[in-house]
Each structure stands twice: as C-alpha cells, then as structure tokens.
Design a protein around this motif. Structure first.
Motif, PDB file in Angstrom:
ATOM      1  N   SER A   1       0.828  -1.199   0.000  1.00 30.40           N
ATOM      2  CA  SER A   1       0.000   0.000   0.000  1.00 30.40           C
ATOM      3  C   SER A   1       0.867   1.255   0.000  1.00 30.40           C
ATOM      4  O   SER A   1       0.587   2.224  -0.701  1.00 30.40           O
ATOM      5  N   TYR A   2       1.932   1.233   0.800  1.00 27.88           N
ATOM      6  CA  TYR A   2       2.840   2.379   0.886  1.00 27.88           C
ATOM      7  C   TYR A   2       3.497   2.639  -0.467  1.00 27.88           C
ATOM      8  O   TYR A   2       3.527   3.773  -0.953  1.00 27.88           O
ATOM      9  N   ASN A   3       4.029   1.599  -1.081  1.00 24.46           N
ATOM     10  CA  ASN A   3       4.714   1.752  -2.371  1.00 24.46           C
ATOM     11  C   ASN A   3       3.755   2.210  -3.467  1.00 24.46           C
ATOM     12  O   ASN A   3       4.109   3.018  -4.325  1.00 24.46           O
ATOM     13  N   LYS A   4       2.539   1.687  -3.410  1.00 22.62           N
ATOM     14  CA  LYS A   4       1.528   2.078  -4.391  1.00 22.62           C
ATOM     15  C   LYS A   4       1.174   3.561  -4.216  1.00 22.62           C
ATOM     16  O   LYS A   4       1.049   4.309  -5.189  1.00 22.62           O
ATOM     17  N   LEU A   5       1.034   3.986  -2.957  1.00 27.27           N
ATOM     18  CA  LEU A   5       0.721   5.368  -2.644  1.00 27.27           C
ATOM     19  C   LEU A   5       1.852   6.294  -3.083  1.00 27.27           C
ATOM     20  O   LEU A   5       1.625   7.343  -3.689  1.00 27.27           O
ATOM     21  N   LEU A   6       3.084   5.898  -2.785  1.00 34.24           N
ATOM     22  CA  LEU A   6       4.253   6.681  -3.169  1.00 34.24           C
ATOM     23  C   LEU A   6       4.340   6.830  -4.683  1.00 34.24           C
ATOM     24  O   LEU A   6       4.623   7.917  -5.204  1.00 34.24           O
ATOM     25  N   HIS A   7       4.071   5.745  -5.392  1.00 39.13           N
ATOM     26  CA  HIS A   7       4.120   5.769  -6.860  1.00 39.13           C
ATOM     27  C   HIS A   7       3.092   6.752  -7.408  1.00 39.13           C
ATOM     28  O   HIS A   7       3.388   7.511  -8.343  1.00 39.13           O
ATOM     29  N   GLU A   8       1.900   6.770  -6.821  1.00 43.05           N
ATOM     30  CA  GLU A   8       0.856   7.679  -7.304  1.00 43.05           C
ATOM     31  C   GLU A   8       1.225   9.134  -7.020  1.00 43.05           C
ATOM     32  O   GLU A   8       1.032  10.009  -7.862  1.00 43.05           O
ATOM     33  N   ILE A   9       1.781   9.382  -5.835  1.00 41.38           N
ATOM     34  CA  ILE A   9       2.166  10.745  -5.467  1.00 41.38           C
ATOM     35  C   ILE A   9       3.254  11.267  -6.396  1.00 41.38           C
ATOM     36  O   ILE A   9       3.222  12.425  -6.827  1.00 41.38           O
ATOM     37  N   LYS A  10       4.218  10.406  -6.732  1.00 41.70           N
ATOM     38  CA  LYS A  10       5.310  10.817  -7.620  1.00 41.70           C
ATOM     39  C   LYS A  10       4.812  11.119  -9.030  1.00 41.70           C
ATOM     40  O   LYS A  10       5.363  11.986  -9.715  1.00 41.70           O
ATOM     41  N   GLY A  11       3.771  10.420  -9.471  1.00 39.70           N
ATOM     42  CA  GLY A  11       3.293  10.594 -10.839  1.00 39.70           C
ATOM     43  C   GLY A  11       2.199  11.619 -11.007  1.00 39.70           C
ATOM     44  O   GLY A  11       1.761  11.900 -12.129  1.00 39.70           O
ATOM     45  N   ILE A  12       1.779  12.231  -9.898  1.00 39.00           N
ATOM     46  CA  ILE A  12       0.612  13.111  -9.968  1.00 39.00           C
ATOM     47  C   ILE A  12       0.905  14.435 -10.672  1.00 39.00           C
ATOM     48  O   ILE A  12       0.006  15.118 -11.152  1.00 39.00           O
ATOM     49  N   ASP A  13       2.185  14.813 -10.765  1.00 43.42           N
ATOM     50  CA  ASP A  13       2.561  16.064 -11.444  1.00 43.42           C
ATOM     51  C   ASP A  13       2.263  16.038 -12.934  1.00 43.42           C
ATOM     52  O   ASP A  13       2.279  17.081 -13.593  1.00 43.42           O
ATOM     53  N   ASN A  14       1.989  14.847 -13.473  1.00 41.45           N
ATOM     54  CA  ASN A  14       1.720  14.726 -14.909  1.00 41.45           C
ATOM     55  C   ASN A  14       0.304  15.166 -15.281  1.00 41.45           C
ATOM     56  O   ASN A  14      -0.033  15.203 -16.464  1.00 41.45           O
ATOM     57  N   PHE A  15      -0.518  15.488 -14.274  1.00 43.71           N
ATOM     58  CA  PHE A  15      -1.910  15.858 -14.537  1.00 43.71           C
ATOM     59  C   PHE A  15      -2.114  17.359 -14.332  1.00 43.71           C
ATOM     60  O   PHE A  15      -1.253  18.046 -13.781  1.00 43.71           O
ATOM     61  N   ASP A  16      -3.272  17.860 -14.788  1.00 43.33           N
ATOM     62  CA  ASP A  16      -3.538  19.295 -14.648  1.00 43.33           C
ATOM     63  C   ASP A  16      -3.803  19.658 -13.184  1.00 43.33           C
ATOM     64  O   ASP A  16      -4.059  18.795 -12.348  1.00 43.33           O
ATOM     65  N   ARG A  17      -3.741  20.954 -12.897  1.00 41.68           N
ATOM     66  CA  ARG A  17      -3.796  21.425 -11.512  1.00 41.68           C
ATOM     67  C   ARG A  17      -5.084  21.019 -10.803  1.00 41.68           C
ATOM     68  O   ARG A  17      -5.045  20.607  -9.636  1.00 41.68           O
ATOM     69  N   ALA A  18      -6.218  21.139 -11.464  1.00 44.48           N
ATOM     70  CA  ALA A  18      -7.505  20.809 -10.823  1.00 44.48           C
ATOM     71  C   ALA A  18      -7.548  19.350 -10.399  1.00 44.48           C
ATOM     72  O   ALA A  18      -7.975  19.028  -9.285  1.00 44.48           O
ATOM     73  N   PHE A  19      -7.105  18.448 -11.300  1.00 43.49           N
ATOM     74  CA  PHE A  19      -7.092  17.022 -10.970  1.00 43.49           C
ATOM     75  C   PHE A  19      -6.126  16.756  -9.817  1.00 43.49           C
ATOM     76  O   PHE A  19      -6.444  16.016  -8.878  1.00 43.49           O
ATOM     77  N   ARG A  20      -4.930  17.368  -9.886  1.00 43.32           N
ATOM     78  CA  ARG A  20      -3.926  17.169  -8.836  1.00 43.32           C
ATOM     79  C   ARG A  20      -4.477  17.576  -7.472  1.00 43.32           C
ATOM     80  O   ARG A  20      -4.333  16.851  -6.488  1.00 43.32           O
ATOM     81  N   ARG A  21      -5.110  18.728  -7.444  1.00 46.64           N
ATOM     82  CA  ARG A  21      -5.613  19.233  -6.159  1.00 46.64           C
ATOM     83  C   ARG A  21      -6.672  18.294  -5.571  1.00 46.64           C
ATOM     84  O   ARG A  21      -6.604  17.930  -4.396  1.00 46.64           O
ATOM     85  N   ASN A  22      -7.631  17.876  -6.401  1.00 51.82           N
ATOM     86  CA  ASN A  22      -8.699  16.988  -5.912  1.00 51.82           C
ATOM     87  C   ASN A  22      -8.146  15.654  -5.437  1.00 51.82           C
ATOM     88  O   ASN A  22      -8.553  15.133  -4.387  1.00 51.82           O
ATOM     89  N   ARG A  23      -7.216  15.101  -6.212  1.00 52.65           N
ATOM     90  CA  ARG A  23      -6.655  13.797  -5.836  1.00 52.65           C
ATOM     91  C   ARG A  23      -5.772  13.917  -4.595  1.00 52.65           C
ATOM     92  O   ARG A  23      -5.787  13.036  -3.724  1.00 52.65           O
ATOM     93  N   LEU A  24      -5.021  15.002  -4.485  1.00 51.71           N
ATOM     94  CA  LEU A  24      -4.156  15.194  -3.321  1.00 51.71           C
ATOM     95  C   LEU A  24      -4.970  15.394  -2.045  1.00 51.71           C
ATOM     96  O   LEU A  24      -4.544  14.987  -0.958  1.00 51.71           O
ATOM     97  N   ILE A  25      -6.142  16.003  -2.165  1.00 52.53           N
ATOM     98  CA  ILE A  25      -7.032  16.131  -1.002  1.00 52.53           C
ATOM     99  C   ILE A  25      -7.469  14.740  -0.532  1.00 52.53           C
ATOM    100  O   ILE A  25      -7.523  14.462   0.677  1.00 52.53           O
ATOM    101  N   GLU A  26      -7.741  13.845  -1.484  1.00 53.99           N
ATOM    102  CA  GLU A  26      -8.099  12.460  -1.131  1.00 53.99           C
ATOM    103  C   GLU A  26      -6.906  11.738  -0.504  1.00 53.99           C
ATOM    104  O   GLU A  26      -7.057  11.018   0.496  1.00 53.99           O
ATOM    105  N   LEU A  27      -5.731  11.929  -1.102  1.00 50.06           N
ATOM    106  CA  LEU A  27      -4.519  11.274  -0.584  1.00 50.06           C
ATOM    107  C   LEU A  27      -4.151  11.808   0.797  1.00 50.06           C
ATOM    108  O   LEU A  27      -3.599  11.079   1.627  1.00 50.06           O
ATOM    109  N   ARG A  28      -4.471  13.064   1.051  1.00 54.64           N
ATOM    110  CA  ARG A  28      -4.208  13.651   2.372  1.00 54.64           C
ATOM    111  C   ARG A  28      -4.999  12.914   3.449  1.00 54.64           C
ATOM    112  O   ARG A  28      -4.478  12.648   4.539  1.00 54.64           O
ATOM    113  N   LYS A  29      -6.235  12.564   3.137  1.00 55.65           N
ATOM    114  CA  LYS A  29      -7.066  11.815   4.094  1.00 55.65           C
ATOM    115  C   LYS A  29      -6.471  10.432   4.366  1.00 55.65           C
ATOM    116  O   LYS A  29      -6.436   9.968   5.509  1.00 55.65           O
ATOM    117  N   ILE A  30      -6.004   9.791   3.290  1.00 58.23           N
ATOM    118  CA  ILE A  30      -5.398   8.463   3.437  1.00 58.23           C
ATOM    119  C   ILE A  30      -4.145   8.545   4.300  1.00 58.23           C
ATOM    120  O   ILE A  30      -3.937   7.732   5.210  1.00 58.23           O
TER     121      ILE A  30
END
Length: 331
Positions: free
Chosen positions: A44-73
């Motif tokens: 789970s940790y490695n999967k989470l880390l991989h997603e966080i590292k790759g999130i810069d490839n998306f637009d700002r709105a998507f990044r913000r929404n997904r990072l808010i979800e990841l913050r809860k996790i």
C-alpha cells in the motif's frame, strides 16, 4: 553443597535456554501470522508513493482533488502507525504538493514576480503541516538524509517564514545536489538560499555551473532577479534591459519596470525609479501597489503633498490597504 550449586547453575542455563527458545518461537509465529499484513502495508505504501510521484503529470484541478483524497489516506496511516517515519514523510510530501497547487506558478515564477507576500493562505497552511510531518519523520528515524524530504522541508520553511534564512541554509547544505532526485528547480532554490544567506559567490557558482540556463526570457528574468537579490545592481539592470529589448509581453514588461524601479529606489535614484513605476502603472492602472511606490518616490523627492494625495486615492479605493494607512500615519 558443591553439587547443589552445580545443579542450580545447570538449571539456570536450562531456564535461560528455554526462555530464548520460547522467544524465538513467538517471534517466528508472529512473523508468520502477520506477515501478510506487513507485506500489505508495504504494498500500500509503495503504491501510494508511486501515485504521489506521478501526480505532477496531470492538470492542476485534478492534482488538487486527488491530493485532497490522498491527504485523508495519509492522515489515517499516521494515526494507525504513529511511530512510522515513512508515513510522516509521505504525509509531508502530500501536504507540500497540495500546497503547491495553490501557488501562482513555480518557485522561480514567484521569485521573478517578487510575490512572496501574495501566497495563498491555503498554501501556507499545507506547507506548515508539511513542515510538522517532515520534522516528525526525521525525529522518528533519527536521521535526515532523505533528500526529497529535506528539499520539501527547506522550501516549506522558506514559503512560510517558519525558519530564518540561516536555518534554511543549514537544511539545504545537507542536500546532495548531484543526486538525480534533485531537479533543476531545486538547484535554483538552493542557489537563492545561498545568496539570501550572504553567500553570493557560492550561490552564483551553483546556479551557473549546475543549471542549464539559456537565453530565454524566463531565464534572463531569473538571472536578473538573482543579481538583484545579490545586490549586483549593475548586472541586474543590464539583464532587465535585455529582457525589455526582447519582449513585447505586457506582463513581462511590467515585471521588469517594477524590478528596475525597486533597484533605482534602493540606490536613491528616485527620478529613475519613478519613471519605471509610472511605466508599469500605464500597463496595469488597477495595481494599487504601483501607486504606493509612485507615492514613495514623490515623498523621497520632497513632494509630500502629491505623495499623500496618491496614497489617499489608494485608501479610497481599498479601505483595508495596510500600507497606505501606514504611510498616511493612520496606524
């Protein structure tokens, strides 16, 4: 007596051996029993880390929404694993990246625009949380060699003013800038911290030797800004004038005039400074900060009546303008 003593000594050895065997058995049992949980956490940790590292490839709105979800996790993971340095480092990273989505550009952009005082309060809140998480992670693992975490910590401290420049420099001095994890933007940041800390030579050498600077307008603006911070005003003025010669973009031209105005003001060349702030105000007549500077120049030139009139106009249009109130002696 001797045989009784020898027998007791032998019994103690047997008891000790028995306890050791029981401890080994329990350890093996626990590992076997809960191994899948440990493996699941690592997965789970490695999967989470991989997603966080790759999130810069998306637009700002998507990044913000997904990072808010990841913050809860990440918050949930910290609560479950209160002594896990990895979870605190990961949470710090998420808070920092979420904070960056509220910034108006990269570190270089903010520096070029001289807009540190305009950082969104949501960004400052996330950066503060990132600092706390990274520091907790460092305390838990009793080391601070994690390059990415150190970069995040230094940048977050700079944006928030959580630490002074000398303390931030101590953090950046631990970063091995030749490491592939260091991006060019990180090297630029470290060079600026050197300059702010009074180590101009070290900072400029780092910037020009380690960064692939070009003749682009953005790089010229950055170099001019660095020279301004280092108080190499002659070089900075020449750099800014090169940008003026090459650019037809009003936003860039405005930035150049503002910076030239500030340089000349610092050198007590108020007439030259006034000219540049006036030119900037012609591009953006709604920018009250330019009117404040125009008033400062009139005041420095001895025309206090005109200066107060301009500051009064600013206050009339924006009654909450703290700088105008201060200059008018209302606070």
């Amino acid at each position: 007596m001797y045989y009784r003593y020898k027998s007791n000594k032998k019994n103690k050895r047997i008891y000790r051996l028995t306890i050791i065997l029981i401890a080994i058995f329990c350890a093996v049992y626990i590992v076997q029993r809960y191994n899948h949980y440990i493996l699941f956490w690592e997965y789970s940790y490695n999967k989470l880390l991989h997603e966080i590292k790759g999130i810069d490839n998306f637009d700002r709105a998507f990044r913000r929404n997904r990072l808010i979800e990841l913050r809860k996790i990440c918050t949930g993971n910290k609560e479950k694993n209160i002594v896990s340095a990895k979870d605190f480092f990961l949470s710090g990273r998420v808070h920092f990246q979420l904070g960056e989505t509220y910034l108006n550009g990269s570190f270089s952009d903010i520096l070029i625009r001289d807009s540190m005082d305009q950082i969104d309060t949501r960004a400052l809140s996330e950066f503060t949380k990132a600092i706390k998480d990274i520091k907790k992670g460092i305390a838990l693992c009793n080391r601070d060699e994690d390059i990415e975490s150190l970069i995040i910590l230094a940048k977050a401290c700079f944006y928030t003013g959580f630490n002074n420049i000398s303390e931030i420099y101590k953090i950046t001095s631990k970063i091995e800038l030749s490491n592939p994890l260091c991006k060019e933007e990180d090297i630029k940041f470290c060079s600026i911290i050197c300059v702010y800390n009074g180590r101009e030579k070290e900072g400029l050498e780092l910037l020009f030797n380690r960064c692939s600077l070009s003749d682009s307008l953005r790089d010229l603006l950055f170099i001019a800004t660095v020279n301004k911070i280092a108080k190499r005003y002659t070089s900075s003025i020449l750099d800014y004038k090169r940008v003026l010669d090459k650019s037809s973009d009003n936003e860039i031209i405005k930035i150049v005039h503002i910076n030239l105005g500030k340089i000349y003001f610092n050198q007590s060349l108020y007439q030259e400074s006034l000219s540049h702030f006036y030119n900037a105000s012609q591009i953006d007549k709604r920018d009250d900060s330019l009117k404040i500077w125009i008033g400062k120049n009139y005041s420095a030139l001895g025309d206090r009546i005109k200066a107060r009139a301009i500051w009064g106009e600013v206050l009339a249009s924006d009654q909450s303008n703290v700088e105008a109130k201060r200059l008018l002696g209302l606070m």
